[in-house]
Design a protein around this motif. Structure first.
Motif, PDB file in Angstrom:
ATOM      1  N   GLU A  50       0.810  -1.229   0.060  1.00  0.00           N
ATOM      2  CA  GLU A  50      -0.141   0.058   0.007  1.00  0.00           C
ATOM      3  C   GLU A  50       0.969   1.248  -0.085  1.00  0.00           C
ATOM      4  O   GLU A  50       0.577   2.219  -0.652  1.00  0.00           O
ATOM      5  CB  GLU A  50      -0.964   0.107   1.281  1.00  0.00           C
ATOM      6  N   GLN A  51       2.140   1.090   0.654  1.00  0.00           N
ATOM      7  CA  GLN A  51       2.934   2.270   0.529  1.00  0.00           C
ATOM      8  C   GLN A  51       3.539   2.574  -0.863  1.00  0.00           C
ATOM      9  O   GLN A  51       3.589   3.885  -1.273  1.00  0.00           O
ATOM     10  CB  GLN A  51       4.148   2.140   1.415  1.00  0.00           C
ATOM     11  N   ARG A  95       1.799   1.968  -3.553  1.00  0.00           N
ATOM     12  CA  ARG A  95       0.571   2.382  -4.322  1.00  0.00           C
ATOM     13  C   ARG A  95       0.425   3.722  -4.080  1.00  0.00           C
ATOM     14  O   ARG A  95       0.030   4.527  -4.901  1.00  0.00           O
ATOM     15  CB  ARG A  95      -0.769   1.523  -3.774  1.00  0.00           C
ATOM     16  N   ARG A  96       0.546   4.260  -2.798  1.00  0.00           N
ATOM     17  CA  ARG A  96       0.561   5.630  -2.564  1.00  0.00           C
ATOM     18  C   ARG A  96       1.519   6.435  -3.066  1.00  0.00           C
ATOM     19  O   ARG A  96       1.104   7.643  -3.858  1.00  0.00           O
ATOM     20  CB  ARG A  96       0.651   5.890  -0.920  1.00  0.00           C
ATOM     21  N   GLU A 108       0.487   6.887  -6.961  1.00  0.00           N
ATOM     22  CA  GLU A 108      -0.699   7.624  -6.774  1.00  0.00           C
ATOM     23  C   GLU A 108      -0.270   9.070  -6.828  1.00  0.00           C
ATOM     24  O   GLU A 108      -0.912   9.955  -7.494  1.00  0.00           O
ATOM     25  CB  GLU A 108      -1.516   7.505  -5.914  1.00  0.00           C
ATOM     26  N   GLN A 109       0.631   9.377  -5.914  1.00  0.00           N
ATOM     27  CA  GLN A 109       1.071  10.780  -5.557  1.00  0.00           C
ATOM     28  C   GLN A 109       2.211  11.303  -6.825  1.00  0.00           C
ATOM     29  O   GLN A 109       2.130  12.523  -7.240  1.00  0.00           O
ATOM     30  CB  GLN A 109       1.829  10.818  -4.426  1.00  0.00           C
ATOM     31  N   CYS A 126       7.793   5.106  -8.811  1.00  0.00           N
ATOM     32  CA  CYS A 126       8.280   4.963  -7.506  1.00  0.00           C
ATOM     33  C   CYS A 126       9.822   4.241  -8.159  1.00  0.00           C
ATOM     34  O   CYS A 126       9.646   3.641  -9.261  1.00  0.00           O
ATOM     35  CB  CYS A 126       7.530   3.826  -6.521  1.00  0.00           C
ATOM     36  N   ALA A 130       8.580  11.075  -1.346  1.00  0.00           N
ATOM     37  CA  ALA A 130       7.428  10.326  -0.976  1.00  0.00           C
ATOM     38  C   ALA A 130       7.852   8.928  -0.536  1.00  0.00           C
ATOM     39  O   ALA A 130       7.003   8.393   0.136  1.00  0.00           O
ATOM     40  CB  ALA A 130       6.634  10.169  -2.506  1.00  0.00           C
TER      41      ALA A 130
END
Length: 505
Positions: free
Chosen positions: A229-230, A232-233, A236-237, A241, A408
């Motif tokens: 989930e990290q 994914r965030r 998304e931001q 990554c 991030a």
């Protein structure tokens, strides 16, 4: 009395066995005697809520009491990080039936979808010991996997882990098959692509047989161990990554196999393809660019082998719904100056910052790869990708995006350089005619890379350069004097690392 119960109390000793789960108990404790355990037995270890399979090491002294058992740090993590004193129960691990398929492969049989799935399932469950994993790696080594077997293993590896779905068909990724020191294009390409509004969820491996992987290099600048989930965030931001794939449980069996491949210094063509494609599919990519460096001392040494690898990658990708484009590039010499995590990170930052000292070969190759990806995504018209990539880099937008991705993921930090170094100089005048990439990678590894992130080497010359006697050829860096001496000792017996030939008229 308590000593007659079928459990032992956990004692955490903090023993690092890398990723191999190991359990320790006294050879004369009641559990070992009752179960008939012997050294190297495969044992299922259970807490109240977790279990794992580990290799047994028996203790004959007073390190442990008769009521205690210890586990390696790898096993402790797999058991959910239990507290000291927690009860552990034990039983013989069931026989690993899928090993019969590995043995069959060693004797010439082919993996099927069913047998490949059974093997990968058992590897993921931790049922294979390192000895059994070594047999699997050996069975797949070289070109022993055909297309159907490679597809079967890839599908099984994807099914073994988590998988992202970004809700779009325009999700990009890239990969290099490796074998070329330096060549750290991925962070630069990812920054350029993401700065143009595209999505690139980039996961990378740590080094297998090389002095650095992209994850090792990125770890000198930011956090790469992101949970599902990290990650994914972050994507998304920021649209991208630069994470270690092993921490996200994308194709998790791949990281188990890589550990053994590294120890054996073995690569499998089919396993390489299964590794690459399974991770791209699991990351949710739809369009993938793969760099295949070809050279006399690279991993891929001939045009014929490159063509075979291209076909395997493209066909396996197509079978799993990926559009794969391969690019054969020059693998005759290292790309960039630095070889080793921190030294490669320095090169990456110099390129992203448009530093006048940046290695131009790394800059130009990164631009070419980014251009291909911009055109694959239709963000740039055919032939216009290079100009778009160059503007993104020159304007500083790529560096800004790279920094934002790092922030991030947990923050940006400057890579640290090693304290000990030694420069090797040319012994005669002439022209740089040859690089032994394998020896160069070996030297950087002996100096401590990637375990010591700041270790490695800087290459000061390129093919075709004119050098004078006494001119620097390369500099070795190490964290400790002993590691530097170890690398220099290897160099004494391998003088043909960089060949200087007399200039002909």
């Amino acid at each position: 009395m308590e000593q007659n119960c079928d459990f032992l109390k956990l004692r955490r000793l903090g023993v690092d066995t890398h990723q191999e789960p190991v359990v320790y108990m006294r050879q004369d404790c009641h559990v070992a005697i009752a179960e008939g355990f012997t050294a190297q037995s495969r044992v299922e270890v259970c807490t109240e809520g977790h279990s794992t399979i580990a290799s047994l090491a028996l203790v004959s002294n007073d390190l442990l009491s008769h009521q205690e058992a210890a586990v390696s740090e790898a096993a402790w993590r797999l058991l959910g990080e239990p507290q000291d004193g927690e009860r552990l129960s034990f039983r013989h691990a069931r026989a690993v039936d899928s090993m019969s398929f590995v043995r069959g492969k060693l004797y010439g049989e082919r993996f099927t979808q069913q047998t490949a799935s059974a093997v990968i399932r058992d590897i993921k469950a931790g049922r294979y010991s390192d000895i059994q994993l070594s047999a699997f790696v050996t069975a797949c080594a070289g070109d022993r996997l055909n297309l159907e077997e490679t597809i079967a293993l890839t599908e099984a590896m994807v099914a073994s882990g988590q998988r992202f779905d970004w809700g779009s068909d325009n999700i990009l990724d890239k990969h290099c098959v490796g074998g070329l020191p330096g060549n750290r294009t991925t962070p630069i390409v990812t920054a350029i692509v993401a700065a143009n509004g595209l999505t690139m969820p980039k996961t990378s491996s740590r080094a297998i047989t090389s002095p650095a992987g992209t994850a090792d290099t990125m770890e000198t600048m930011t956090r790469v161990q992101l949970e599902f989930e990290q990650m994914r965030r972050v994507v998304e931001q920021q649209g991208a990554c630069l994470a270690w794939g092993g921490s996200v449980s994308l194709s998790p069996t791949d990281d188990i196999v890589i550990r053994v491949e590294r120890a054996l210094d073995l690569d499998s063509e089919g396993q390489l393809v299964a590794s690459v494609i399974s991770k791209k599919v699991a990351a949710g990519a739809r369009q993938v660019l793969i760099d295949i460096p070809v050279g006399p001392t690279a991993k891929v040494r001939s045009a014929d082998k490159a063509r075979r690898l291209q076909q395997l990658l493209e066909n396996t990708g197509a079978a799993l719904g990926l559009q794969v484009r391969t690019l054969v590039t020059d693998g005759s010499q290292p790309i960039g100056r630095g070889i080793g995590p921190a030294l490669e990170a320095r090169d990456v930052l110099q390129v992203l910052m448009n530093d006048s000292q940046a290695p131009q070969d790394l800059r130009e190759k990164s631009l070419c790869l980014a251009a291909e990806m911009l055109e694959m995504s239709a963000s740039a018209a055919p032939g216009d990708g290079l100009a778009m990539a160059r503007e993104t880099l020159d304007s500083g937008r790529a560096m800004a995006k790279f920094r934002a991705i790092c922030e991030a993921q947990g923050g940006f930090k400057q890579p640290q350089m090693a304290p000990h170094s030694h420069t090797i100089c040319a012994e005669k005048h002439g022209v740089v005619a040859y690089f032994n990439n394998r020896f160069i990678a070996r030297l950087a590894s002996l100096a401590g890379a990637p375990t010591a992130p700041a270790a490695g080497m800087d290459v000061h010359v390129r093919l075709g350069d004119n050098v004078q006697a006494g001119s620097p050829l390369f500099t070795l860096y190490a964290q400790a004097p002993g590691e530097l001496a170890y690398a220099l000792e290897f160099l004494d017996g391998h003088t043909d690392v960089i060949r200087i030939e007399e200039e002909t008229v």
